[in-house]
Design a protein around this motif. Structure first.
Motif, PDB file in Angstrom:
ATOM      1  N   VAL A  43     -35.344  18.162  -9.677  1.00 29.62           N
ATOM      2  CA  VAL A  43     -34.981  17.435  -8.466  1.00 29.62           C
ATOM      3  C   VAL A  43     -33.471  17.517  -8.323  1.00 29.62           C
ATOM      4  CG1 VAL A  43     -35.008  15.223  -7.266  1.00 29.62           C
ATOM      5  CG2 VAL A  43     -36.958  15.905  -8.655  1.00 29.62           C
ATOM      6  N   CYS A  44     -33.020  18.152  -7.249  1.00 29.54           N
ATOM      7  CA  CYS A  44     -31.589  18.369  -7.062  1.00 29.54           C
ATOM      8  C   CYS A  44     -30.985  17.441  -6.011  1.00 29.54           C
ATOM      9  CB  CYS A  44     -31.336  19.817  -6.661  1.00 29.54           C
ATOM     10  SG  CYS A  44     -31.791  20.990  -7.949  1.00 29.54           S
ATOM     11  N   ALA A  45     -31.680  17.218  -4.939  1.00 30.79           N
ATOM     12  CA  ALA A  45     -31.150  16.421  -3.834  1.00 30.79           C
ATOM     13  C   ALA A  45     -31.474  14.946  -4.046  1.00 30.79           C
ATOM     14  CB  ALA A  45     -31.730  16.899  -2.518  1.00 30.79           C
ATOM     15  N   ASP A  46     -30.447  14.145  -4.266  1.00 25.97           N
ATOM     16  CA  ASP A  46     -30.626  12.705  -4.476  1.00 25.97           C
ATOM     17  C   ASP A  46     -30.330  11.975  -3.163  1.00 25.97           C
ATOM     18  OD1 ASP A  46     -30.821  10.119  -5.346  1.00 25.97           O
ATOM     19  OD2 ASP A  46     -29.067  10.209  -6.668  1.00 25.97           O
ATOM     20  N   PRO A  47     -31.339  11.434  -2.491  1.00 26.86           N
ATOM     21  CA  PRO A  47     -31.125  10.759  -1.211  1.00 26.86           C
ATOM     22  C   PRO A  47     -30.154   9.582  -1.305  1.00 26.86           C
ATOM     23  CG  PRO A  47     -33.471  11.005  -1.658  1.00 26.86           C
ATOM     24  CD  PRO A  47     -32.732  11.449  -2.870  1.00 26.86           C
ATOM     25  N   MET A  50     -26.555  10.816  -0.525  1.00 30.04           N
ATOM     26  CA  MET A  50     -26.331  11.532   0.737  1.00 30.04           C
ATOM     27  C   MET A  50     -25.926  10.594   1.858  1.00 30.04           C
ATOM     28  SD  MET A  50     -29.413  14.208   1.151  1.00 30.04           S
ATOM     29  CE  MET A  50     -30.405  14.461  -0.284  1.00 30.04           C
ATOM     30  N   THR A  51     -25.158  11.144   2.780  1.00 32.40           N
ATOM     31  CA  THR A  51     -24.840  10.394   3.991  1.00 32.40           C
ATOM     32  C   THR A  51     -26.049  10.463   4.920  1.00 32.40           C
ATOM     33  OG1 THR A  51     -23.936  12.308   5.161  1.00 32.40           O
ATOM     34  CG2 THR A  51     -22.398  11.030   3.785  1.00 32.40           C
ATOM     35  N   SER A  52     -26.062   9.651   5.937  1.00 32.51           N
ATOM     36  CA  SER A  52     -27.188   9.685   6.883  1.00 32.51           C
ATOM     37  C   SER A  52     -27.222  11.008   7.633  1.00 32.51           C
ATOM     38  CB  SER A  52     -27.114   8.503   7.846  1.00 32.51           C
ATOM     39  OG  SER A  52     -25.926   8.547   8.593  1.00 32.51           O
ATOM     40  N   GLN A  84     -24.286  26.642 -11.936  1.00 27.77           N
ATOM     41  CA  GLN A  84     -24.660  26.296 -13.302  1.00 27.77           C
ATOM     42  C   GLN A  84     -25.492  25.012 -13.291  1.00 27.77           C
ATOM     43  OE1 GLN A  84     -24.077  28.001 -16.027  1.00 27.77           O
ATOM     44  NE2 GLN A  84     -22.656  29.513 -15.254  1.00 27.77           N
ATOM     45  N   GLY A  85     -26.399  24.878 -14.222  1.00 28.95           N
ATOM     46  CA  GLY A  85     -27.153  23.639 -14.366  1.00 28.95           C
ATOM     47  C   GLY A  85     -28.480  23.618 -13.640  1.00 28.95           C
ATOM     48  N   GLY A  86     -28.897  24.730 -13.066  1.00 25.84           N
ATOM     49  CA  GLY A  86     -30.217  24.782 -12.451  1.00 25.84           C
ATOM     50  C   GLY A  86     -30.223  24.646 -10.946  1.00 25.84           C
ATOM     51  N   CYS A  87     -29.443  23.735 -10.381  1.00 22.08           N
ATOM     52  CA  CYS A  87     -29.410  23.557  -8.939  1.00 22.08           C
ATOM     53  C   CYS A  87     -28.410  24.537  -8.328  1.00 22.08           C
ATOM     54  CB  CYS A  87     -29.019  22.127  -8.588  1.00 22.08           C
ATOM     55  SG  CYS A  87     -30.216  20.901  -9.170  1.00 22.08           S
ATOM     56  N   ASP A  94     -23.905  22.439   4.423  1.00 21.62           N
ATOM     57  CA  ASP A  94     -22.474  22.278   4.142  1.00 21.62           C
ATOM     58  C   ASP A  94     -22.147  22.397   2.661  1.00 21.62           C
ATOM     59  OD1 ASP A  94     -21.815  21.919   6.839  1.00 21.62           O
ATOM     60  OD2 ASP A  94     -22.214  19.766   6.711  1.00 21.62           O
ATOM     61  N   GLY A  95     -22.841  23.293   1.974  1.00 22.31           N
ATOM     62  CA  GLY A  95     -22.574  23.516   0.563  1.00 22.31           C
ATOM     63  C   GLY A  95     -23.142  22.461  -0.357  1.00 22.31           C
ATOM     64  N   ASN A  96     -23.937  21.563   0.169  1.00 16.48           N
ATOM     65  CA  ASN A  96     -24.541  20.522  -0.668  1.00 16.48           C
ATOM     66  C   ASN A  96     -25.649  21.100  -1.542  1.00 16.48           C
ATOM     67  OD1 ASN A  96     -23.023  18.181   0.075  1.00 16.48           O
ATOM     68  ND2 ASN A  96     -24.024  18.296   2.075  1.00 16.48           N
TER      69      ASN A  96
END
Length: 111
Positions: A43-47, A50-52, A84-87, A94-96
């Protein structure tokens, strides 16, 4: 010392041995010598971080952490950059951070 076994003891042993063998086999399959995270979805994206606006873009493009088609995963997309690190990261977002196994509607094959 009595060397005879009752029929009940023989049947009990006959049931215990296969059960013990299956337990040992199951335990040996748990650690196949790989990475501790192997088999666990990354799981890479942590809600929560994140901004809205970032959440809105992901929702609009229907981003998911796991692609329904392994041939169209983020790792094979032109907008993806490995890290590096899997994600990895995605220029669409925007590079997130994104999951290399993820997918969105803007997926485009890397050339």
């Amino acid at each position: 010392m009595d060397k005879t076994m009752s029929r009940r003891a023989v049947l009990l042993r006959a049931l215990q041995l296969p059960l013990a063998g299956s337990v040992l086999l199951g335990l040996s399959a748990c650690d196949a010598g790989g990475d501790a995270r192997e088999g666990v979805a990354l799981v890479c994206a942590d809600p929560d971080t994140m901004t809205s606006a970032q959440e809105s873009v992901r929702r609009t493009l229907r981003y998911s952490e796991q692609s329904p088609d392994s041939n169209k995963a983020c790792s094979g997309c032109a907008f993806f950059s490995a890290a590096q690190g899997g994600c990895g990261s995605c220029s669409i977002f925007d590079g997130n951070v994104v999951n290399p196994a993820g997918h969105c509607d803007s997926w485009s094959a890397a050339s």
